[in-house]
Design a protein around this motif. Structure first.
Motif, PDB file in Angstrom:
ATOM      1  N   ILE A  49     -58.816 -34.634 -24.163  1.00  0.00           N
ATOM      2  CA  ILE A  49     -60.638 -34.636 -24.818  1.00  0.00           C
ATOM      3  C   ILE A  49     -61.282 -34.786 -26.212  1.00  0.00           C
ATOM      4  CG2 ILE A  49     -62.882 -34.074 -24.697  1.00  0.00           C
ATOM      5  CD1 ILE A  49     -62.339 -32.098 -22.292  1.00  0.00           C
ATOM      6  N   ALA A  50     -60.309 -34.134 -27.080  1.00  0.00           N
ATOM      7  CA  ALA A  50     -60.088 -34.289 -28.673  1.00  0.00           C
ATOM      8  C   ALA A  50     -59.925 -35.522 -28.893  1.00  0.00           C
ATOM      9  CB  ALA A  50     -59.969 -32.543 -29.259  1.00  0.00           C
ATOM     10  N   VAL A  51     -58.383 -36.001 -28.810  1.00  0.00           N
ATOM     11  CA  VAL A  51     -58.367 -37.390 -29.060  1.00  0.00           C
ATOM     12  C   VAL A  51     -58.720 -37.810 -28.487  1.00  0.00           C
ATOM     13  CG1 VAL A  51     -56.395 -38.718 -28.759  1.00  0.00           C
ATOM     14  CG2 VAL A  51     -55.645 -36.413 -28.909  1.00  0.00           C
ATOM     15  N   ARG A  52     -59.363 -38.044 -27.701  1.00  0.00           N
ATOM     16  CA  ARG A  52     -59.697 -39.970 -26.935  1.00  0.00           C
ATOM     17  C   ARG A  52     -61.656 -39.430 -27.579  1.00  0.00           C
ATOM     18  NH1 ARG A  52     -61.154 -39.140 -20.752  1.00  0.00           N
ATOM     19  NH2 ARG A  52     -62.004 -41.637 -21.616  1.00  0.00           N
ATOM     20  N   ILE A  53     -62.196 -38.205 -28.259  1.00  0.00           N
ATOM     21  CA  ILE A  53     -63.701 -38.517 -29.096  1.00  0.00           C
ATOM     22  C   ILE A  53     -63.505 -38.646 -30.336  1.00  0.00           C
ATOM     23  CG2 ILE A  53     -65.201 -36.396 -29.906  1.00  0.00           C
ATOM     24  CD1 ILE A  53     -66.063 -37.209 -26.978  1.00  0.00           C
ATOM     25  N   ASP A  54     -62.081 -38.118 -30.780  1.00  0.00           N
ATOM     26  CA  ASP A  54     -61.578 -38.579 -32.326  1.00  0.00           C
ATOM     27  C   ASP A  54     -61.408 -40.318 -32.713  1.00  0.00           C
ATOM     28  OD1 ASP A  54     -60.766 -38.428 -34.582  1.00  0.00           O
ATOM     29  OD2 ASP A  54     -59.131 -38.348 -34.053  1.00  0.00           O
ATOM     30  N   ALA A  55     -61.038 -40.563 -31.283  1.00  0.00           N
ATOM     31  CA  ALA A  55     -60.423 -42.283 -30.976  1.00  0.00           C
ATOM     32  C   ALA A  55     -62.113 -43.335 -31.150  1.00  0.00           C
ATOM     33  CB  ALA A  55     -60.015 -42.389 -29.898  1.00  0.00           C
ATOM     34  N   LEU A  56     -63.461 -42.460 -31.264  1.00  0.00           N
ATOM     35  CA  LEU A  56     -63.908 -43.296 -30.426  1.00  0.00           C
ATOM     36  C   LEU A  56     -64.644 -44.023 -32.024  1.00  0.00           C
ATOM     37  CD1 LEU A  56     -65.766 -41.577 -27.777  1.00  0.00           C
ATOM     38  CD2 LEU A  56     -65.125 -43.667 -27.374  1.00  0.00           C
ATOM     39  N   GLY A  57     -64.581 -42.671 -33.158  1.00  0.00           N
ATOM     40  CA  GLY A  57     -64.732 -42.944 -34.126  1.00  0.00           C
ATOM     41  C   GLY A  57     -66.656 -43.069 -34.698  1.00  0.00           C
ATOM     42  N   VAL A  58     -67.079 -42.310 -34.397  1.00  0.00           N
ATOM     43  CA  VAL A  58     -68.245 -42.253 -33.698  1.00  0.00           C
ATOM     44  C   VAL A  58     -68.755 -41.445 -35.264  1.00  0.00           C
ATOM     45  CG1 VAL A  58     -70.531 -41.544 -32.766  1.00  0.00           C
ATOM     46  CG2 VAL A  58     -68.772 -42.263 -31.797  1.00  0.00           C
ATOM     47  N   SER A  59     -69.891 -41.782 -36.103  1.00  0.00           N
ATOM     48  CA  SER A  59     -69.919 -41.188 -37.464  1.00  0.00           C
ATOM     49  C   SER A  59     -70.943 -40.489 -36.855  1.00  0.00           C
ATOM     50  CB  SER A  59     -70.547 -42.328 -38.352  1.00  0.00           C
ATOM     51  OG  SER A  59     -71.990 -42.690 -37.969  1.00  0.00           O
ATOM     52  N   GLN A  60     -71.341 -39.271 -38.033  1.00  0.00           N
ATOM     53  CA  GLN A  60     -72.520 -38.419 -37.800  1.00  0.00           C
ATOM     54  C   GLN A  60     -74.015 -38.861 -37.377  1.00  0.00           C
ATOM     55  OE1 GLN A  60     -71.946 -34.974 -37.325  1.00  0.00           O
ATOM     56  NE2 GLN A  60     -74.390 -34.676 -36.553  1.00  0.00           N
ATOM     57  N   ASP A  61     -73.632 -39.987 -38.450  1.00  0.00           N
ATOM     58  CA  ASP A  61     -75.924 -40.881 -38.836  1.00  0.00           C
ATOM     59  C   ASP A  61     -75.835 -41.250 -37.286  1.00  0.00           C
ATOM     60  OD1 ASP A  61     -77.075 -42.307 -40.174  1.00  0.00           O
ATOM     61  OD2 ASP A  61     -76.000 -43.954 -39.476  1.00  0.00           O
ATOM     62  N   CYS A  62     -74.596 -41.957 -36.863  1.00  0.00           N
ATOM     63  CA  CYS A  62     -74.813 -42.772 -35.253  1.00  0.00           C
ATOM     64  C   CYS A  62     -75.176 -41.088 -34.718  1.00  0.00           C
ATOM     65  CB  CYS A  62     -73.547 -43.244 -34.540  1.00  0.00           C
ATOM     66  SG  CYS A  62     -73.643 -43.683 -32.906  1.00  0.00           S
ATOM     67  N   LEU A  63     -74.887 -40.007 -35.134  1.00  0.00           N
ATOM     68  CA  LEU A  63     -75.571 -39.210 -33.290  1.00  0.00           C
ATOM     69  C   LEU A  63     -76.538 -38.583 -33.822  1.00  0.00           C
ATOM     70  CD1 LEU A  63     -71.433 -37.186 -34.025  1.00  0.00           C
ATOM     71  CD2 LEU A  63     -73.022 -38.103 -31.509  1.00  0.00           C
ATOM     72  N   ASP A  64     -76.784 -38.528 -35.394  1.00  0.00           N
ATOM     73  CA  ASP A  64     -77.807 -38.247 -35.661  1.00  0.00           C
ATOM     74  C   ASP A  64     -78.983 -38.583 -35.121  1.00  0.00           C
ATOM     75  OD1 ASP A  64     -76.784 -36.084 -36.921  1.00  0.00           O
ATOM     76  OD2 ASP A  64     -77.083 -36.555 -39.286  1.00  0.00           O
ATOM     77  N   ARG A  65     -78.992 -40.363 -35.660  1.00  0.00           N
ATOM     78  CA  ARG A  65     -79.808 -41.519 -35.225  1.00  0.00           C
ATOM     79  C   ARG A  65     -79.787 -40.965 -33.185  1.00  0.00           C
ATOM     80  NH1 ARG A  65     -77.632 -46.500 -35.697  1.00  0.00           N
ATOM     81  NH2 ARG A  65     -76.221 -45.920 -36.813  1.00  0.00           N
ATOM     82  N   VAL A  66     -79.221 -41.084 -32.650  1.00  0.00           N
ATOM     83  CA  VAL A  66     -79.312 -40.643 -31.123  1.00  0.00           C
ATOM     84  C   VAL A  66     -80.119 -39.747 -31.078  1.00  0.00           C
ATOM     85  CG1 VAL A  66     -78.319 -40.949 -28.835  1.00  0.00           C
ATOM     86  CG2 VAL A  66     -77.028 -42.150 -30.479  1.00  0.00           C
ATOM     87  N   ARG A  67     -79.731 -38.372 -31.475  1.00  0.00           N
ATOM     88  CA  ARG A  67     -80.900 -37.334 -31.308  1.00  0.00           C
ATOM     89  C   ARG A  67     -82.050 -37.489 -32.030  1.00  0.00           C
ATOM     90  NH1 ARG A  67     -77.908 -34.139 -34.171  1.00  0.00           N
ATOM     91  NH2 ARG A  67     -76.454 -33.644 -32.517  1.00  0.00           N
ATOM     92  N   ALA A  68     -81.969 -38.334 -32.786  1.00  0.00           N
ATOM     93  CA  ALA A  68     -83.822 -37.776 -33.453  1.00  0.00           C
ATOM     94  C   ALA A  68     -84.979 -39.431 -32.455  1.00  0.00           C
ATOM     95  CB  ALA A  68     -83.463 -38.674 -35.293  1.00  0.00           C
ATOM     96  N   SER A  69     -84.238 -40.191 -31.679  1.00  0.00           N
ATOM     97  CA  SER A  69     -84.514 -41.244 -31.333  1.00  0.00           C
ATOM     98  C   SER A  69     -84.934 -40.877 -29.388  1.00  0.00           C
ATOM     99  CB  SER A  69     -83.716 -42.631 -30.634  1.00  0.00           C
ATOM    100  OG  SER A  69     -82.768 -41.929 -29.719  1.00  0.00           O
ATOM    101  N   GLN A  70     -85.751 -41.279 -28.685  1.00  0.00           N
ATOM    102  CA  GLN A  70     -86.154 -40.375 -27.483  1.00  0.00           C
ATOM    103  C   GLN A  70     -85.577 -41.331 -26.676  1.00  0.00           C
ATOM    104  OE1 GLN A  70     -89.462 -38.245 -27.313  1.00  0.00           O
ATOM    105  NE2 GLN A  70     -88.256 -38.087 -29.614  1.00  0.00           N
ATOM    106  N   ASP A  71     -84.959 -42.701 -26.449  1.00  0.00           N
ATOM    107  CA  ASP A  71     -84.313 -42.879 -25.447  1.00  0.00           C
ATOM    108  C   ASP A  71     -83.144 -43.283 -26.088  1.00  0.00           C
ATOM    109  OD1 ASP A  71     -85.078 -45.098 -27.183  1.00  0.00           O
ATOM    110  OD2 ASP A  71     -85.912 -45.870 -25.588  1.00  0.00           O
ATOM    111  N   GLY A  72     -82.528 -42.739 -27.365  1.00  0.00           N
ATOM    112  CA  GLY A  72     -80.846 -43.556 -27.836  1.00  0.00           C
ATOM    113  C   GLY A  72     -80.901 -44.483 -28.124  1.00  0.00           C
ATOM    114  N   PHE A  73     -81.702 -45.600 -26.946  1.00  0.00           N
ATOM    115  CA  PHE A  73     -81.434 -47.116 -27.990  1.00  0.00           C
ATOM    116  C   PHE A  73     -82.238 -47.963 -28.700  1.00  0.00           C
ATOM    117  CE2 PHE A  73     -81.813 -47.353 -23.268  1.00  0.00           C
ATOM    118  CZ  PHE A  73     -80.946 -47.989 -22.804  1.00  0.00           C
TER     119      PHE A  73
END
Length: 343
Positions: free
Chosen positions: A33-57
């Protein structure tokens, strides 16, 4: 000493084998799980933007797709769980491993009626018990440590992806998972020595660990409820709405006046009553009549509770409880082995 340890492990090879295989499987799954998550290369900025949005899109199609893929990888079975006693792989593993290792050590000797012979060949029953415990404890202790370490990066991703706060993962990874296994091991030893039947002792051990876990859950809820609630939302100027603070634990709700003053639900209900709003039905927990009146007068309902950092204060209580349970189990086993008259 090593020869005696090999004999002990051979005697309990089924239980030890099952526990070790389960721990290794959990560790491998955590690493995958950890390796697959790391391989996605998702930035913290992306995670913050999704969390702040209402629907994610609104965070962007590429970003939203990556976060959705990561959420699928994290899944709901490794750390997450639902129900009064949440069931998950890392939630159940420490207890399963501890009971499988602890129950048969004394119970099997009593059940097979070989305890009198085994004890007569040793100058001290306590030394005999120590010789039986340490090889099993060493093997299973190593196994649970590996599984607990493998779960740590997954727990970090779990929090970063917004699935919950660190306080929701207490006892599911790291040192506290090892302490839980120690507590279950002590329970298994004591119950096995008391009942002298492996299957019965295992079932009783399961019941005891579930009872302790449930009691801790109730204690945690009471402890959180005793803390002064505070708003666990932040206002978003972009959307004009209030968003929950990540990881915060809701314990109640309140209302913000049009001027931004926080009112507890009791004070808000008093205002509604003074305005002529009738009482709610006994089964109406949300107090719908008052809620409608408050919303019509521009009051905003907000969640109240404690932050994730505050809720993490429960971690020492969890560790202390299972640590004490484990030590009491060991002490009780020593007493039972010294006093018991084998059949």
């Amino acid at each position: 000493m090593l020869a005696a340890a090999r004999v002990t492990l051979k005697l309990h090879r089924f239980e030890v084998g099952v526990a070790v295989v389960a721990a290794i499987a959990a560790a491998v799954l955590g690493l995958i799980i950890a390796v697959r998550i790391d391989a996605l290369g998702v930035s913290q900025d992306c995670l913050d933007r999704v969390r702040a949005s209402q629907d994610g899109f609104s965070a962007g199609e590429d970003c939203f797709s990556l976060v959705r893929a990561g959420s699928g990888i994290l899944g709901e079975s490794y750390l997450d769980g639902e129900g009064t006693v949440p069931l998950s792989i890392m939630g159940a593993l420490p207890f399963l491993l501890g009971l499988l290792g602890g129950v048969p050590i004394v119970a099997r000797e009593l059940e097979a009626r070989t305890a009198s012979t085994a004890w007569s060949l040793n100058g001290s029953r306590v030394r005999w018990l120590a010789r039986q415990v340490w090889p099993v404890g060493l093997v299973l202790g190593t196994a649970i440590v590996l599984a607990a370490l493998a779960a740590m990066p997954v727990a970090e991703d779990f929090v970063a992806w917004g699935h919950g706060g660190e306080s929701s993962l207490i006892g599911l990874h790291g040192p506290l998972a090892v302490v839980r296994a120690f507590g279950a091991f002590g329970i298994g030893l004591a119950v096995g020595a008391l009942l002298g039947r492996t299957l019965s002792a295992f079932l009783v051990g399961v019941a005891l660990t579930l009872a302790i876990t449930f009691a801790l859950g109730e204690g945690r809820a009471t402890w959180l409820g005793s803390m002064e609630p505070q708003p666990i939302v932040t206002y978003s100027a972009e959307t004009g709405e209030y968003n929950g603070i990540p990881g915060a634990v809701a314990t109640s709700w309140g209302w913000l006046t049009p001027e931004g003053v926080l009112l507890l639900k009791e004070d808000a209900r008093q205002l509604a009553t003074q305005a002529g709003v009738p009482p709610a039905d006994p089964d109406d927990v949300q107090d719908t009549p008052a809620a409608i009146w408050l919303q019509e007068h521009d009051y905003t309902e907000v969640s109240l509770g404690v932050t994730d950092e505050m809720a993490l204060g429960w971690a020492p209580f969890d560790g202390l409880t299972f640590g004490v349970v484990g030590m009491v189990g060991f002490a009780g086993t020593i007493m039972l082995v010294n006093r018991r008259r084998p059949a």
